[in-house]
Structures are given as structure tokens and as C-alpha cells.
Design a protein around this motif. Sequence first.
Motif, PDB file in Angstrom:
ATOM      1  N   GLY A 482      30.261 -45.334 -16.781  1.00  0.00           N
ATOM      2  CA  GLY A 482      29.640 -44.077 -17.138  1.00  0.00           C
ATOM      3  C   GLY A 482      30.580 -42.913 -16.958  1.00  0.00           C
ATOM      4  O   GLY A 482      31.798 -43.054 -17.095  1.00  0.00           O
ATOM      5  N   ILE A 483      29.991 -41.780 -16.688  1.00  0.00           N
ATOM      6  CA  ILE A 483      30.744 -40.542 -16.513  1.00  0.00           C
ATOM      7  C   ILE A 483      30.233 -39.897 -15.225  1.00  0.00           C
ATOM      8  O   ILE A 483      29.012 -39.792 -15.023  1.00  0.00           O
ATOM      9  CB  ILE A 483      30.517 -39.592 -17.710  1.00  0.00           C
ATOM     10  CG1 ILE A 483      31.029 -40.253 -19.009  1.00  0.00           C
ATOM     11  CG2 ILE A 483      31.216 -38.256 -17.475  1.00  0.00           C
ATOM     12  CD1 ILE A 483      30.734 -39.449 -20.261  1.00  0.00           C
ATOM     13  N   VAL A 484      31.153 -39.500 -14.359  1.00  0.00           N
ATOM     14  CA  VAL A 484      30.712 -38.916 -13.087  1.00  0.00           C
ATOM     15  C   VAL A 484      31.491 -37.640 -12.774  1.00  0.00           C
ATOM     16  O   VAL A 484      32.644 -37.468 -13.179  1.00  0.00           O
ATOM     17  CB  VAL A 484      30.887 -39.894 -11.895  1.00  0.00           C
ATOM     18  CG1 VAL A 484      29.984 -41.108 -12.053  1.00  0.00           C
ATOM     19  CG2 VAL A 484      32.340 -40.320 -11.739  1.00  0.00           C
ATOM     20  N   VAL A 485      30.816 -36.783 -12.038  1.00  0.00           N
ATOM     21  CA  VAL A 485      31.462 -35.600 -11.467  1.00  0.00           C
ATOM     22  C   VAL A 485      31.203 -35.651  -9.962  1.00  0.00           C
ATOM     23  O   VAL A 485      30.065 -35.857  -9.527  1.00  0.00           O
ATOM     24  CB  VAL A 485      30.873 -34.309 -12.062  1.00  0.00           C
ATOM     25  CG1 VAL A 485      31.520 -33.086 -11.406  1.00  0.00           C
ATOM     26  CG2 VAL A 485      31.085 -34.270 -13.569  1.00  0.00           C
ATOM     27  N   VAL A 486      32.271 -35.478  -9.201  1.00  0.00           N
ATOM     28  CA  VAL A 486      32.196 -35.605  -7.748  1.00  0.00           C
ATOM     29  C   VAL A 486      32.737 -34.317  -7.129  1.00  0.00           C
ATOM     30  O   VAL A 486      33.682 -33.731  -7.642  1.00  0.00           O
ATOM     31  CB  VAL A 486      33.041 -36.831  -7.315  1.00  0.00           C
ATOM     32  CG1 VAL A 486      33.484 -36.712  -5.866  1.00  0.00           C
ATOM     33  CG2 VAL A 486      32.276 -38.126  -7.568  1.00  0.00           C
ATOM     34  N   LYS A 487      32.065 -33.889  -6.061  1.00  0.00           N
ATOM     35  CA  LYS A 487      32.614 -32.750  -5.298  1.00  0.00           C
ATOM     36  C   LYS A 487      32.434 -33.037  -3.817  1.00  0.00           C
ATOM     37  O   LYS A 487      31.367 -33.514  -3.410  1.00  0.00           O
ATOM     38  CB  LYS A 487      31.878 -31.464  -5.678  1.00  0.00           C
ATOM     39  CG  LYS A 487      32.649 -30.233  -5.239  1.00  0.00           C
ATOM     40  CD  LYS A 487      31.875 -28.957  -5.468  1.00  0.00           C
ATOM     41  CE  LYS A 487      32.552 -27.846  -4.648  1.00  0.00           C
ATOM     42  NZ  LYS A 487      31.588 -26.810  -4.293  1.00  0.00           N
ATOM     43  N   ASP A 488      33.474 -32.771  -3.060  1.00  0.00           N
ATOM     44  CA  ASP A 488      33.446 -33.061  -1.635  1.00  0.00           C
ATOM     45  C   ASP A 488      33.041 -34.511  -1.385  1.00  0.00           C
ATOM     46  O   ASP A 488      32.259 -34.819  -0.478  1.00  0.00           O
ATOM     47  CB  ASP A 488      32.487 -32.102  -0.910  1.00  0.00           C
ATOM     48  CG  ASP A 488      32.905 -30.657  -1.103  1.00  0.00           C
ATOM     49  OD1 ASP A 488      34.133 -30.397  -1.255  1.00  0.00           O
ATOM     50  OD2 ASP A 488      32.023 -29.784  -1.157  1.00  0.00           O
TER      51      ASP A 488
END
Lengths: 565, 565
Positions: A482-488
Motif C-alpha cells: 500500500g501507501i503509508v505516511v509515517v511521522k515520529d
Amino acid sequence: MTVSDKSRQIRAAMRQEKAELVLKNASFVNVFTKELMKGDIAITDGVIVGICEDYEGVKELDMQGKVVCPGLIDGHIHLESAAVMPVEFARAVVPHGTTTVVTDPHEIANVMGTDGIRYMLEASEGLPLDVRFMLPSCVPATPFDEGGAALKAEDIEPFYQEDRVLGLAELMNYVGCVQQDEDVMKKVTDAVNHGKILDGHAPFLPGAELNAYVTAGVYSDHECSDLEDAKQKLAKGQYIMIREGTAAQNLKALLPLLMSKTADRCMFATDDKHPSDLLTKGHIDYIIREAVKGGVDPITAVCAGTCHAARYFNMKTKGAIAPGYDADLTIVDSLESFQVQTVIQHGQIVFDGQLCDIKTPVIDSELSREALDTFHLDRVSASDFLKEGSLPLIGMIPGEIVSKNCGYADGVDISKDILKIAVVERHHHTGHVGIGLITGYGLQAGAVATSIAHDSHNIIVIGTSEEEMAAAVNALIELKGGIVVVKDGELVAGLPLPVAGLMSTVSLEDTNRMLDEVKEQAYLLGVQHEIDPFMTLSFMSLPVIPSLRVLTQGVFDVDAWKYLC
Amino acid sequence: MTVSDKSRQIRAAMRQEKAELVLKNASFVNVFTKELMKGDIAITDGVIVGICEDYEGVKELDMQGKVVCPGLIDGHIHLESAAVMPVEFARAVVPHGTTTVVTDPHEIANVMGTDGIRYMLEASEGLPLDVRFMLPSCVPATPFDEGGAALKAEDIEPFYQEDRVLGLAELMNYVGCVQQDEDVMKKVTDAVNHGKILDGHAPFLPGAELNAYVTAGVYSDHECSDLEDAKQKLAKGQYIMIREGTAAQNLKALLPLLMSKTADRCMFATDDKHPSDLLTKGHIDYIIREAVKGGVDPITAVCAGTCHAARYFNMKTKGAIAPGYDADLTIVDSLESFQVQTVIQHGQIVFDGQLCDIKTPVIDSELSREALDTFHLDRVSASDFLKEGSLPLIGMIPGEIVSKNCGYADGVDISKDILKIAVVERHHHTGHVGIGLITGYGLQAGAVATSIAHDSHNIIVIGTSEEEMAAAVNALIELKGGIVVVKDGELVAGLPLPVAGLMSTVSLEDTNRMLDEVKEQAYLLGVQHEIDPFMTLSFMSLPVIPSLRVLTQGVFDVDAWKYLC
């Protein structure tokens, strides 16, 4: 076709019995006379059995004030690019009047090989959309790709037995063709010997090379973005697929073809259609509207969206409203505004303001399990993204998929928009991770990753730190694609694409909603607004597009055709 | 096609090796852009490998001042009607630029059944003329015909395995088709299921019947003599074969089709071409000349004589000058005068002012013996032509093949131009002799007889007395077929047609000389000059043409569909 089926159709044509469905008082596009005609259209057994005579039907529809066209045909698409299953794609495009698409399951074949082709055949069986196939000709795209499979001529040849397989898909390896590479030549001659069609893909191929490519039997091209290039190809006998999709839009440049004597050698194709594009613009209906707005005669535009494709692909009973033709019909309000009102596929009303019930095709359980389990790698850690010394710097260009060679840099520097990019091999547990630097993307925090990564569909990740990159890749492994966005280190948005890492299992609308959300989060983290955060990214590992790409084994210089590190 | 063949062609296209033949500085008809283009045409292995680039050839021909066209195609012909063997037909038409004909061996099949089809396949193998086949669909023409064979669906179906068989020939039994006759429907569905083409033959078939006929899959017609009839058919999806042959000339009536948007659905055909007509007018080149004289754009006329037929018949690599296409080329002085200078077939120069050597195809000896022995009847005597009482009187009409019903008469009366006509069964020793009277022919003495007698090809004889008739029939039996003129019991002129009673074994020129001689003698004996003494005669036993016909069992009223005596 059986004698009894055909006899029943003829009885209906002769008015010896009622037709199953009659469109009364229809104005319809006659693609042979290239004019609007008037009269009834009688349908039995999914076949048009009569026109221009009075017919009685078991069911009758009044066509007053509407225009009946042949069902619309997309000449070249990779269905996987819609990021949904074929059944969901059908739900999305049938209301736009599409009754037939010719798909090249190139994306899934790069992940699952021939099982991917089989999967798509099964996943598109019995839909209210006729899904025809071209066999992927170039898996992998280059010898440097580490994909899920490599398809030789003998791997794809058995698929010519399938009824819905029309030929060999875009022969991107035109160099291999004109240089008579053995396996390419085998693929070419197999297709010809089976009486099948060969699609081309050869932007700006010049003079003698183009002669050689066409001599091989490649009689179409969908890569023309330039009028002169298209004219050269038309003169040498290629049909031109005028492409107007998500990743490339060539209609405007090629409009003059539709206003010349070569119009009958042109058809429409989308190549890639992403969810939002399908939802906001439409499909082939959109291209017809745009062509007409651009000055093309509406009947010519309809022909390009119907009969020209049917003729090129030798789909003998498609693309026209005439006796014996498939009752695939797209009914619009007018040729000018071309708003689809009703869609008939194989004689059944499949859209009439409301979409019909669509049964989800049953896929072989073993194949289905395999498609849902295509991430063959261990969790990663930050150290997997470390590399000593300076690294090549790739320059992204807004609105383009080509990139610049920006020399070398020492490492991530967010203030200068220098980020780390990596491609993580995911098919065969090789542990390969190719690492480089990238500028022009804009990310200020966190990391993004996608398993839509042309053409091998490994995992591409861009991050502001190695830790964030590892978190993004692990989140993506967790989702099985899939597609992911990660922060911290935390997932802030994700679109699961568990089917081969390419397709979701939910509707196009829901998929689009999640895609909007991951995009939104990527922009919130700083990605430049001139860049599509994931589509542009998805081409960064395709080593046929200049100048620099990241592959599983490092940064690749496409111009020099070698690894830089 | 093998990898090594295709690779060799591509090497030539790439100029990695010299092409076998290069036409230098050619002006050529590009059927895709519909314009004259300039440049070299490179040929290797019988295939065009390059255009519009400079090529070097092992052999080079300067094309300055000439125009290169695709090789001409006759969309529908019965080769037997030329009264010569296919090899002689090829000798006659190759200098006229014909490189492909689509033949329906309907005549010989009525004599020899499937052996007739096999015979023609063998007799046309390896000629410098590509002879493609459509399988005879209506043998015999009616249940009343006593021919040499009756072909059911299962008899012809195995021939679809033959490479040169393109489909099912003119479905004259349109009544059987629209009424869903079991055997007709089997023939139709067999053709469709083999992916083949179905030719039509249905003059003025109206509305719903035409819908039914086209629904069956019949997508051409060559029987249009009327513009409106042709337009109806075009609108319903049929291609129109504009026929300009010996027995029927429809070009003038149908010219407007070639000046409209439907031009690309029209092709040329001759149906029947008799020797003198071939020698004096030409073949497809003649039709192109006439069309251009009639105001048709020359490139459109060339397309009708080439690519439109190729497309209809799905002959993918014929009908265009483009890479990968067959190197079948017709080189003319100009598009306007269209005088053929040079003809190239499968890459070989087969005519260049001088015709190439043509090897006579070898035919299986058993088949050959069978073809030369098709008269299975005993000698006749005058008493065989006697019948008590008055007899129906058939009225011949100058310039027509239809006849009038002139009531009854008591017997021959030369002063009133009442002659005796008979049809003698010759296939199965039945001894059947159908007898009637005929007026309008004009014979004043002796008798004439012919074994070209549509469609069953029994012996038709017209005479001034029973003795003369017997002498004529016996002379014809002696020749094992042909055309004879007898006076005072003696042969005064004869054209032997020993092959199935339909074809001579000599050249077209010699055949024509003998044919002229028999005609001359017939006219000398009084035959009206407005009548072709043998062609008109040959239709007098075909019970699908109104009003009266003579069959082997008597005079048949076509309008009433029953025997009169």
C-alpha cells in the motif's frame, strides 16, 4: 456459437418471435455510414438482431431524446493502476459507458508472474464489462530490475489459448526487437503465429528502427505525445492509440489526427487511470467530450472510442450498432454533451442511473492466498538505510517523471530539501536495499513509502531519517502493501493495497478517500504541491526513464546504463 | 513464421544487411494516409521491410515516373468461369496487376463435389497469384437441380483447416438462412466458429429479412445493382463488393458509393470473367480505370481494389505498402491512366512487360483423371428429345438472363423462331432429359450445346430438330465437355472444356479463339446478335432466375416454384 442460439436470434430478427429487448425510436450512431440514423434496435441473446425496422420486445425502452452509441472501448490500460480490483473498476467505469477494456496485466505480472495474469483473468470473469487481455511482453522491464518474476516467451505462450487474450502487450523492449533478441523474437513470432495483435510502445523511434519494429508486426503505438511522431507511425501502418490518462495526456497534441484522413486509424486509451481521475473526469466518455470540445466531429470521436479499437483488435462483433454485433451500447443525452444515461452490456441493462448488481468473480482460493501474500521480506531497521560516504543526488522535476542528475551529496539535509530515498526488495528475501539521496520532494518530517513502484513494485521509501524510513517500510509490510505516511515512527495515514501490493479490496470511492488522506498527510509533512507525492514517486525506480533511478542495488544512471553506487 | 525468418527481415529493415529488392525513388500509394508518398521500398523474404528511408538492395529497380500500388485484389470470382485452368488465368491477370483473387469454386463443386474444391486448391497452389478460397455454400442451388454432388455442412467443414480458405462463399440460399434451415445454419455457425468470413448474395433482400441475414454473420454482398439496395446493406454493416464482370456490370450504378463516407466499406469484384473480357478490358485494373473516369478519387479507387478487400477478408498483411506487409505490388504509369508496368508478387518480379515463367501446379493424378471424366451418360438419339403434346415456351430476352413465360406451343417452328431446348443429365446416368421450347434465340439450322450450364452443369442444347440436338450432345460427350455447334449432324465448331466440362487445358488466348469461332458459327446459323449465344444459354437451367427454366426433368416455373411438364 450453436445453431440453436443463432436460429433464435434470426427468429427475433424475422419478427417470428419477440426480441428480448427493443430500444424504440432510437437515434443511433451508424459507424459505417458515419451518420445518425433513426429507428428501433432489437436485441436477443446479447446480440443486436435488427435495426431500422419496427420491432416488438418483451421489454421495450423509449429512446426519445437520447442518442445510442456502440459501447465504449479503452484500447490500452493497466487495470491495476486504478488500485482497485477489476470488479470495483467495472463499478466505476460502467456508468461512464465503458463496455470493453483491453488490459495489460503488466503490474501484477511483475509481482506474481503468470499467476498474476491468471489472477486478473479470474478476477475479471463475468463482469458487466468485457475485459480483454494483452500478455505482458517485458517482465522485467530491464535486466537490472529485481521483480517478482521474469516471463519468457514460453511462459506467456500458453495464454494465447484463452478466449479473452487478444495479443502481446506493449513491446517496450523495442531495442531488443530491432536488435533481434532471441526471446523477444520468440514472443513476437508466437503472437503472429497465433494470429494475435502486437501492441507497440516506442516513443520517437526513428526511420529504419521504426521500419524494423513495424516489420516485426507491431501495429499500434500509444506513446505518441508529438503529432509528427504519430504521423510517421500512421504512415508506416501503425494505429495510434491517443492516450489521455492519469500519468500522460496526449489528446491535445494529437487532436489534428482526428480531423484528418487518418482519423479512422486512431482510437482512445488511458494507459493508467487513477481513482480520483476516474471519479472526477470519467473514462473514455471524458476523452470523447474533450475531443468534441477540441473541434472533432462527434461521430468521429465516437468511432475513435468504439469501432476503430474493435477493428484494430479484430473484435469482429464489437464497435457497431448492426445486426450480429454484440449488444454493448452506451446511451447518452446528446453527442455534444455526451452524458451517459444508460449502458447495455451483452444485452443487459447494466446502468440506468443506477448500477446493476455486480457479482464479485470467484478467484481460485490458492491464487487468492498467493496474491494476498506477496511481501517476502523481514522487518527492516534504521541501519538497513545507512551507507558510508556521499551518495548520488536525484533531482525531482515538478510535473515530470524524468529526473535530473544532481551529482552527489553527503546525507540528509532537510533545510536544503535533501532527503534519503531507498528501494527495498520485497519479492525474494534478498535483503537488497538500494540507497540514494533526492531533492525537490519537499518532505520536512517523517517518511512516506509505497509498494506501487514501477515496474518491479518493490518498496520505495523517502524519509527525513533512517528511523522514519524503517518505520514507514515496516508499516507497509504490516499492511501487506500500500501507501503509508509515517511521522515520529507512527503511521499517520495508510492506504492498504493487499492484493499484490497494488490493489485494495474496497471500493474505488473508499480507496480514493484513503488515497486522498495519505496525499493530504504527505503534503502536510511538506511535500511540494507541484508533485503528486506517490505517483511521481512510483516512477523513481523505473530504469528506462532518464536520468537517475533508485533500484534495489543502488542508484542507477539511465543515461550511462550503469549503477553509480 | 519462424524467428530466423522474421529476424532476417528485421536485419534488412535495420540496414544491417542489404534488402533483396529495393524499389528506389518510388512514388507510392499510402492507403493509411490516403496520399502519394515518396521514397524507397525495401523487400526481403517476400515481405516489405522498410519504406521512406534509403535502402540498398541486392537488386534495385528505379521507379522514377511510376506509381507503386498494393497488389490488386478481386474480392469474389468463380475462376472456372474464365473457362481455363487457374494457371492460365494467372497468366492472363498477373499482367493486369492482380496479385490476389478470392475464388468460390462453386461451378466445379456442382460437378465434382468436394473433389472439385480439392482440385482447384491443387490447381492454384504456388502460382504467382495468391488464390484464396471461399467454400461453396449452395451446392446444389435448389432441391430441383440434378448436379454432380450435394454438399452438406459436414462435407465442407474440414476445408476450414486449409490455409487458403477464408470462409463460406456467397450464401445464395438466403431464404434457407432467414428461415433457419438446419443445414444452412450449420454452415453459417461452422464458418463463424472457425473465425471465418461469410459472403452474401441477396439482391434487394428487404428490411427484417436483411436484418436476419446479417445477424447470421453475412457481412458482404456483391449482388447490388441498385444504389439504394447497396446503401441499405452498408448501413446494416455489410461490405459492398462492387461487381464489374462479364455477366453483370454494376460499377456505374454504384459509383456514388465511392464518392461518399462509405467508400472504405467498398471493394471490387468480377464474379465471372470470360476470356474475351479479360483479354480486351483487363481485370481489377480495368475497374479502377473506369471508376477514375467516372470521377472517383484515384487513391480511393486503388483502396477499393486493394486494402478494403484485404480488411474485409482479414488478410492482415495484404493491401498496403508498409513494413511487415506482403510484397505484392502493382506498378503503374500513373494513377490516372493506370497502365500496369510491373507486378511483384511475394517479392518476386512476376511481370515486367514480360511475364515470368510460371510452373504448372502438379495435381494429384487420381483427382486429375476424375476431373477429365465427368460425363457419365450414354450417347443420345433423336428419340430422346421427343415428347408428346404441346410444350411450355420460354421467351429469351436480349441482354437479360431472366426469361418470359410465353405459354405453350406445339413444336419446333423455325419460321416463328420456336426451337427445342433440352437439358440432358450428365452426372449420374439417370437418362433424364428435360424438354421445352424456346423463342428469341434465332437459330435457323443445326443445334448448339454447352456443358457450362448453371449451376448443375448438365448439358443444355438448343436445336432446330431432334436429330441435330442429338448430334450436338453426342459431339459434346465426345469432347468430354465444352461448347459445340452442329449443322447437318456434323460438328462445325467446338471448344473442348474437358476439365469437369468447364475448363479447357489450353491458354486463355487459344480458348478465346475457339470460343470466338463457336460464337461466330452460332451467329452464322442465325442466333440473334443481341444475345450471347452461350452465356445467355448457360443460365437457362438455373431455377433461381425467373420466369421459366429447363431442368433435367422438364420445364420449371420459377415464379410458381414447380414443374410445368
